[in-house]
Design a protein around this motif. Structure first.
Motif, PDB file in Angstrom:
ATOM      1  N   TYR A  80      -1.991 -38.237 -19.444  1.00 25.64           N
ATOM      2  CA  TYR A  80      -1.672 -39.210 -18.401  1.00 25.64           C
ATOM      3  C   TYR A  80      -1.454 -38.575 -17.030  1.00 25.64           C
ATOM      4  O   TYR A  80      -0.923 -39.227 -16.125  1.00 25.64           O
ATOM      5  N   ALA A  81      -1.882 -37.332 -16.853  1.00 24.90           N
ATOM      6  CA  ALA A  81      -1.727 -36.664 -15.557  1.00 24.90           C
ATOM      7  C   ALA A  81      -2.383 -37.525 -14.467  1.00 24.90           C
ATOM      8  O   ALA A  81      -3.520 -37.964 -14.613  1.00 24.90           O
ATOM      9  N   HIS A 102       5.809 -35.907 -16.536  1.00 25.03           N
ATOM     10  CA  HIS A 102       5.088 -36.832 -15.657  1.00 25.03           C
ATOM     11  C   HIS A 102       6.096 -37.462 -14.689  1.00 25.03           C
ATOM     12  O   HIS A 102       7.041 -38.119 -15.120  1.00 25.03           O
ATOM     13  N   GLN A 103       5.890 -37.234 -13.390  1.00 23.68           N
ATOM     14  CA  GLN A 103       6.899 -37.671 -12.412  1.00 23.68           C
ATOM     15  C   GLN A 103       6.978 -39.179 -12.242  1.00 23.68           C
ATOM     16  O   GLN A 103       8.042 -39.720 -11.973  1.00 23.68           O
ATOM     17  N   ASP A 109       1.774 -35.743 -21.379  1.00 22.44           N
ATOM     18  CA  ASP A 109       1.670 -35.236 -20.011  1.00 22.44           C
ATOM     19  C   ASP A 109       0.226 -34.909 -19.651  1.00 22.44           C
ATOM     20  O   ASP A 109      -0.255 -35.245 -18.568  1.00 22.44           O
ATOM     21  N   VAL A 125       6.624 -41.595 -14.436  1.00 27.52           N
ATOM     22  CA  VAL A 125       6.811 -42.385 -15.652  1.00 27.52           C
ATOM     23  C   VAL A 125       7.950 -43.399 -15.481  1.00 27.52           C
ATOM     24  O   VAL A 125       8.985 -43.088 -14.902  1.00 27.52           O
TER      25      VAL A 125
END
Length: 184
Positions: free
Chosen positions: A34-35, A61-62, A31, A64
């Motif tokens: 990769y934000a 992570h939304q 998370d 993904v």
């Protein structure tokens, strides 16, 4: 355990609780790393099914997404041949995307090394690897793995997605197989 017997497991190497705690830790790192990025998780069938399901549900992570590949390099034995065939390719276009290959286990690294090269040739922004298990003593090629759950001895292990002759995948822990199973 289906047609498997209780006595087939010699030793529990990693408990369900240890695996869960490690997944929590890996998800937090993923998370953070990769934000704000377009993240695609690529699972390698069939072994990565469990780790992919459990890890992806922990990642907050939304954006993904998940996709799957099936590659063959083992034949029927327990030793990798290094010859890789794609049995199922990705549906997704990788152009400009951040790709995280999700693996259950890395032993020789031959298949994974091939897979990384193959995916990098498709124009992604990045290709990294997350593996629940790694056998450092079995490595034949150096593979840069960004996220590793556990380094384990070079023993034949089953459970949590890992099979022997398609059995034992659904065990919630990782264990070593009793010699009578594979020596018979």
């Amino acid at each position: 355990m289906g047609s498997a017997q209780a006595g087939d497991i010699h030793h529990i190497l990693l408990s369900e609780e240890e695996i869960a705690a490690k997944l929590d830790e890996l998800a937090l790192r993923i998370d953070a790393d990769y934000a704000g990025k377009d993240l695609l998780l690529v699972g390698v069938l069939k072994g990565a099914v469990m780790v992919m399901a459990d890890l992806s549900r922990r990642i907050e992570h939304q954006g993904v997404e998940m996709d799957w590949m099936a590659v063959s390099s083992y034949g029927s034995g327990t030793k990798s041949s290094g010859v890789v065939r794609i049995l199922k390719d990705l549906d997704a276009d990788l152009s400009g995307r951040h790709v995280l290959i999700v693996e259950d286990i890395i032993d020789s690294g031959l298949t994974l090394s091939w897979l990384i090269s193959n995916l990098r040739s498709r124009g992604p922004a990045s290709v990294e690897v997350a593996a629940m298990l790694r056998k450092p003593d079995a490595a034949k090629v150096e593979v840069d793995v960004r996220y590793v759950g556990f380094d384990i001895p070079n023993e034949f292990v089953v459970g949590y997605g890992l099979d022997y002759a398609e059995k034992y995948r659904t065990l919630p822990f990782v264990g070593t197989l009793a010699p009578h199973v594979y020596e018979s």
